[in-house]
Design a protein around this motif. Structure first.
Motif, PDB file in Angstrom:
ATOM      1  N   ILE A 241       2.302  60.021 -35.253  1.00 46.89           N
ATOM      2  CA  ILE A 241       1.116  59.962 -36.132  1.00 46.89           C
ATOM      3  C   ILE A 241       1.210  61.008 -37.238  1.00 46.89           C
ATOM      4  N   ALA A 242       2.456  61.408 -37.563  1.00 47.19           N
ATOM      5  CA  ALA A 242       2.640  62.490 -38.540  1.00 47.19           C
ATOM      6  C   ALA A 242       2.124  62.129 -39.922  1.00 47.19           C
ATOM      7  N   ALA A 243       2.031  60.838 -40.213  1.00 56.84           N
ATOM      8  CA  ALA A 243       1.622  60.444 -41.562  1.00 56.84           C
ATOM      9  C   ALA A 243       0.105  60.540 -41.766  1.00 56.84           C
ATOM     10  N   TYR A 244      -0.633  60.704 -40.676  1.00 57.37           N
ATOM     11  CA  TYR A 244      -2.093  60.577 -40.796  1.00 57.37           C
ATOM     12  C   TYR A 244      -2.826  61.826 -40.350  1.00 57.37           C
ATOM     13  N   ASP A 245      -3.946  62.029 -40.986  1.00 56.04           N
ATOM     14  CA  ASP A 245      -4.820  63.137 -40.654  1.00 56.04           C
ATOM     15  C   ASP A 245      -5.852  62.606 -39.662  1.00 56.04           C
TER      16      ASP A 245
END
Lengths: 758, 290, 159
Positions: free
Chosen positions: A347-351
């Protein structure tokens, strides 16, 4: 699009690579192309069982055969607990040695159990047949479900779950590691969600599929000095692994890298090298070992098959509020799957304010996995990006808009820990949204359905250790020497960097990959690190040479060195020394021997950090609903690379990564029978994409400069394999309205699902 | 692995037959695209390779008033370059053109494809629907066998020890007759068929089908001639309904297995789809013929 | 029984001894030192060992060395004329159509064979002709462009 402010003269151009001529004419030497006088041919005996105790090995008949010069078994490889530290990872030399020649148990079909060296390949293979191995076959454990079953056979007695095992975890286990990442309050987060999607995904074990099989030649000298010629992604790592496995001083081993015919992570471990050295030591002759294609599939390191459960909660406005994920990765026969990296990328792409991501590294009776381009990330992205696509559909939102809305930005704390510096995810998504591909109407061929999918991908990129020297010749040409095998055009990129710093035309800079005796230590060609970290060493070495050149100019002009500057490849006089004509590199080089002797610039770097990078892919897929056969008909790759040093090879990485990912999505898989025998160990039935399977692959290079690198380079090679699995599956959903949770999307699977859909 | 002792390249059919009948472990070599791969995979090398490509009867392609004669060892590439053969038997030549890559095409032969005895062989179905016969030479002389009887099981054929497939002969198509072949592979190239179907149809002047043959591959131990599928076509105008009936008949006749190349259920379904489509293409072609 | 082979390789007469079961690929690489022809699979599935035999594209791994007696073989080492590269080779360099380069010799020979008989192929024809040549690095995009550009070059057209 470019946010880099620096302007370049050489970097960003597309010269012909220096090693190209040898490669188009057939002169370039790869691993299997070496031969030495008196060389013997080796043959490796491999286990026919996926799981078996080795009761005995009788080599006497083989040793008695005319022409057989040496036979080795696991008893020739010392057992060890030693580890080799490589960046943040540590290579388990004990496992690597046991994988090279099994000691007590054969842990997968194809596991090496003995090897022979003889005067011809025919004698070697005949002798291999004469080696009598008595096995006690055991029930094979072929996937994570079998490995986790309460009554599962345990592959390694004494395995304990490292990391953060659950309190109720069994003591006898096939789970080598459990790790978790967590933030916020998961229950509260999901309670506040308007939409929650939860699904379980599976991906098959797949192979890197490099075209050159593993190959090496080893020579053991009477003085105990060892020379190894091999095809590898890191000859220093080969040296250190062989030294550790065989108990030899590293300084006594010289490893000479050949040209390398593809690796993608799979040519980091050693398989043949310690065996070849052991044979050469016994035979007192050089020994050559080459894997067949079947050996490569059965017994080198593919990447993990996975099972991944993902749950994602979002509010009506689209904002993600909670996520959980459990990742189960097959490690193969020894611990070391990329489950942890998968968890960190998931989930590194999302905050997302509340999350729990856990990962399990699970041993099974398959070959020990090796790195494969962004190891761990593609499967995780397949799961997460499929669920993100579903959330977008549920909310009626454009999938790129939804991603933009939740995309991480500079200053956010990454799910995997650190705070992001300048990153290009939003720029990438904006470029994808503006791309003509995203706006083009979908027009199916008669009788076909067509769909479009999009997905994001993330990779950390690596830094690690590199050394470089730049030496100047009296005619003004230069050599740049590093220790990273060049898989995809890094030599020409390094030459461009020297050109940029010294003003020497790129065709007058000769880039060289030197052996372990001829250059300082370099970590492997991997982690997308060569252009970044080794590039930093090259730039520093060139700047060191430049400083020395300025000192020579100062000497010639008889002024203090502070009054000599450098501009466009020339020493220029600064205020105080004005009036003197600039001196070019060639002019300074011609006077080298009269102004202080040769000039060698050198540098070593230890780059603990790297530039994280994101990509977004758009895929159009056409499906024949009567047969389930599908085909990618248009494909676009958008990626932030920081700075493209040689744009053609940057595009090449983006296209190549995408096509590997497309293969993974559509047809590639390891097919085992119930006894653990691989059914498709060849290119015919492994089914990698061929030229007629693919369209042209459009590329959009985004350059958000990485502040850690003098030119802004991030690294490019790994990100492009992360999005395709989900991009293809999302396109398949768009075409068929079926959400596929298992790869590959092979025609039988697709047709079965379409029948079920009705 | 026992080593091969000899390589022979006889110039006459008689010499080849003699070499093969005196040594049971000798194997005929045409393109070698199956033989060399299999002998290495199984570690069973023949004692002698008898190269057939220097025997005049074994190589070459002729189209005459009686039809087509294909030397059994003629490479696929040579056949596909023959314009008249392509015109008269488009389906058969397309099937031959599907044998592997361009490189394989330079080696692989129709005779080898047939003698290999694979149920998935691309050329067998097309040969069957075109009523091809194999000309076999042996110690006892020459005989001919219809291709639908040539293969007797996976890897098994009617060839006796010492027999040699010399040529394939295909009668000239009747007026308003044409053929087609389709196969199902996951990729666009370089795969073994998960299913295949060939059809040949003959129309009368009003466009009514008066004769038809349908054969399916990779869905049973051998390629199958499916008379029920042909019957579904005969008497119709090869409209959608007739094509669908033929498809159902083909699926019903299929007896496939599960393996790495596809599931039985899948094969049974798609062999019908392929039959429908192949018959449709053959119909289009026949309608375009005088 | 060793076989004595007299043949022509890259327009030069060659003579060698080989085993009867030995492949042309093995003989080229081990006996004649022509290691430009690569082994990727030895089963005819990758195209890395592509050579021309009497002008016909074949996989050297599925040809017996003994078969080439009296015939003409062209390997990647014979594609350039002296110092002058074949247009396919030149365009591979210009288009960055290689990364690791191990498949490149096979592609060069196969593409030359295509352009020998069709100097104006479509993209689809190029892709199908080269479907037997595996490349795992490039995704084929730049290879196909290089071949199309080489064809244009040979026709005297600038793209």
């Amino acid at each position: 699009m470019s946010t880099a402010t620096k302007t370049f003269e050489h970097v960003g151009t597309r010269p012909i690579r220096h090693d190209g001529l040898d490669k188009v004419t057939g002169r370039a030497n790869y691993g299997a192309d070496y031969a030495l006088p008196g060389m013997l041919h080796g043959y490796v005996v491999r286990s026919p069982h996926a799981h078996a105790r080795i009761v005995s090995i009788d080599t006497s008949a083989a040793e008695a055969m005319a022409g057989v010069k040496a036979v080795v078994t696991g008893s020739d490889i010392p057992k060890t607990n030693a580890k080799l530290v490589m960046g943040e990872a540590a290579l388990d030399l004990g496992a690597m040695g046991d994988n090279a020649l099994a000691h007590d148990k054969a842990l997968y079909e194809g596991h090496a159990v003995a090897a022979v060296a003889a005067t011809s390949p025919e004698i070697a293979s005949a002798a291999a047949e004469a080696i009598r191995v008595v096995y006690e076959p055991l029930q094979p454990v072929m996937n994570v479900d079998q490995a986790l079953a309460p009554d599962a056979l345990i592959l390694h007695d004494g395995m304990v779950t490292k990391g953060r095992p659950k309190p109720d975890a069994p003591t006898r286990t096939n789970v080598a590691l459990r790790m978790e990442l967590t933030r916020g309050d998961l229950d509260k987060g999901f309670a506040g969600a308007d939409v929650v999607i939860e699904r379980t995904f599976t991906t098959p074990m797949v192979h890197q599929g490099y075209i050159e099989p593993h190959a090496c030649v080893a020579r053991w000298g009477e003085d105990g000095q060892v020379v190894v010629w091999t095809s590898t992604q890191g000859h220093f790592v080969v040296r250190d692994c062989c030294a550790g496995i065989l108990g030899i001083d590293a300084a006594r081993i010289k490893v000479i890298p050949s040209e390398i015919g593809g690796g993608f992570g799979g040519k980091i471990p050693v398989y043949l090298e310690p065996v070849a050295i052991a044979l050469a030591r016994k035979a007192h002759r050089p020994v050559k070992l080459v894997m067949s294609r079947e050996d490569v599939f059965r017994a080198s390191g593919p990447t993990s098959g996975t099972k991944i459960r993902v749950k994602l909660g979002a509010k009506k406005d689209g904002s993600f509020v909670a996520a959980s994920a459990s990742l189960y990765y097959e490690a193969g026969a020894y611990a070391g799957s990329p489950a942890g990296a998968g968890a960190m990328c998931a989930i590194a792409a999302y905050d997302i304010p509340n999350f729990l991501v856990e990962a399990y590294d699970i041993v099974v009776n398959r070959p020990k996995v090796a790195a494969y381009r962004a190891p761990g990330a593609p499967a995780a992205a397949f799961a997460v990006e499929s669920v993100v696509d579903e959330v977008a559909r549920r909310l009626g939102k454009d999938p790129i808009e939804l991603r933009l809305q939740n995309a991480v930005r500079e200053g956010d704390q990454a799910a995997y820990g650190p705070e992001f510096g300048p990153i290009g995810l939003r720029e990438v998504l904006e470029a994808a949204r503006c791309h003509p591909h995203w706006k083009a109407p979908l027009v199916p061929q008669p009788g076909r359905k067509v769909g479009r999918g999009v997905a994001c991908g993330f990779w950390f990129n690596a830094g690690l250790n590199s050394s470089a020297t730049v030496s100047l010749s009296a005619d003004g040409s230069a050599n740049v020497v590093t220790g990273n095998p060049d898989i995809g055009g890094t030599r020409v990129a390094q030459a461009l960097m020297v050109s940029e710093e010294l003003g020497i035309p790129v065709e007058r800079v000769r880039p060289i990959v030197a052996d372990t005796d001829s250059i300082g230590y370099n970590d492997v060609t991997g982690g997308s690190r060569v252009c970044y970290a080794t590039g930093m060493a090259v730039i520093e070495a060139a700047r060191d040479a430049q400083a020395q050149l300025r000192a020579r100019a100062a000497k010639i002009w008889d002024v203090p060195v502070e009054q000599v500057g450098w501009e466009r490849g020339r020493a220029i006089a600064l205020n105080g020394a004005s009036g003197r004509e600039p001196l070019t590199v060639s002019e300074l080089a011609a006077k080298l021997m009269h102004t202080g002797g040769p000039i060698i610039g050198s540098a070593t770097v230890n780059a603990p950090m790297a530039g994280p990078a994101f990509g977004a892919h758009i895929c159009d897929l056409e499906v024949d609903e009567d047969t389930g056969v599908s085909r990618v008909v248009r494909y676009t790759v958008v990626q932030d690379v920081g700075k493209a040093v040689h744009p053609s090879y940057v595009e090449g990485q983006m296209q190549g990564g995408a096509s590997q990912g497309i293969g993974w999505a559509l047809n590639e898989e390891y097919v085992y029978d119930a006894e653990g025998h691989l059914q498709n160990p060849g290119f015919l039935d492994y089914r990698m994409p061929v030229a007629s399977d693919l369209p042209m692959i459009d590329t959009v290079i985004i350059e958000v400069a990485n502040p850690l690198h003098p030119y802004g380079v991030r690294g490019v090679g790994e990100v492009p394999i992360v999005p395709p699995l989900a991009a293809v599956a999302n396109a398949m959903h768009d075409a068929t309205r079926v959400r596929f949770t298992a790869l590959p999307l092979s025609p039988p699977r697709v047709l079965a699902a379409l029948k079920q859909r009705g | 692995m026992p080593q091969t002792q000899a390589y022979e390249a006889p110039r006459t059919l008689a010499d080849a037959v003699r070499l093969l009948s005196t040594d049971g472990h000798a194997r005929p070599l045409a393109g070698g695209t199956d033989l060399l791969v299999q002998s290495r995979a199984t570690q069973k090398l023949p004692s002698t390779f008898v190269d057939l490509k220097r025997i005049p009867e074994l190589v070459g392609i002729e189209v005459g008033p009686d039809g087509l004669r294909l030397g059994a060892a003629t490479s696929a590439a040579v056949i596909c370059e023959h314009a008249e053969a392509r015109r008269l038997w488009p389906g058969l030549v397309e099937a031959i053109g599907l044998l592997g890559s361009t490189q394989i095409q330079g080696r692989a032969s129709v005779g080898g494809n047939l003698c290999n005895g694979s149920p998935a062989a691309d050329t067998t179905c097309s040969l069957i629907v075109n009523r091809a016969r194999g000309v076999i030479a042996g110690a006892k002389g020459e005989r001919t066998v219809e291709v639908e009887r040539f293969t007797t099981g996976p890897g098994r054929t009617v060839l006796e020890p010492g027999d040699l497939l010399v040529a394939l002969v295909v009668p000239r198509p009747a007026a308003r007759t044409a053929d087609a072949y389709l196969r199902l592979i996951p990729r666009s190239e370089m795969d073994i068929a998960a299913a295949g179907a060939a059809a040949s149809v003959t129309l009368d002047e009003r466009g009514v089908c008066t004769a038809a043959r349908v054969a399916i591959g990779a869905v049973a131990p051998t390629a199958l001639l499916v008379p029920a599928a042909a019957d579904a076509l005969i008497g119709s105008r090869l409209d959608d309904a007739a094509l669908r009936r033929a498809a159902d008949a083909a699926s019903a006749a299929a007896r496939p297995i599960d393996d790495k190349r596809g599931t039985a259920v899948y094969r049974k379904t798609v062999v019908g789809v392929l039959t429908r489509r192949a018959a449709g293409i053959a119909a289009e072609r026949a309608r375009a013929r005088p | 029984m060793t076989v004595h082979v007299r043949t022509t390789i890259n327009a030069e007469p060659q003579e060698f001894l080989c085993e009867p079961g030995e492949t042309l690929l093995e003989a080229l690489r081990s006996r004649l030192g022509l290691t430009g022809t690569k082994e990727g699979c030895a089963t005819g599935d990758c195209g890395a060992c592509s050579v021309l035999l009497d002008g016909r594209l074949v996989p050297a791994c599925l040809v017996l060395a003994a078969e080439v007696s009296g015939r003409e073989v062209l390997t990647v080492e014979g594609v350039a004329t002296g110092d002058t590269l074949h247009p396919v080779q030149q365009k591979f360099l210009e288009h960055a159509a290689l990364q690791c380069g191990v498949c490149t010799p096979g592609f060069v020979v196969a593409a030359k064979a295509l352009l020998d008989h069709n100097d104006d192929p479509t993209e689809e024809q190029v892709r199908y002709w080269l479907a037997g040549n595996l490349c795992r690095c490039t995704g084929y995009d730049k290879i196909v462009r290089a071949v199309l550009d080489a064809a244009a070059d040979m026709r005297g057209v600038t793209v």
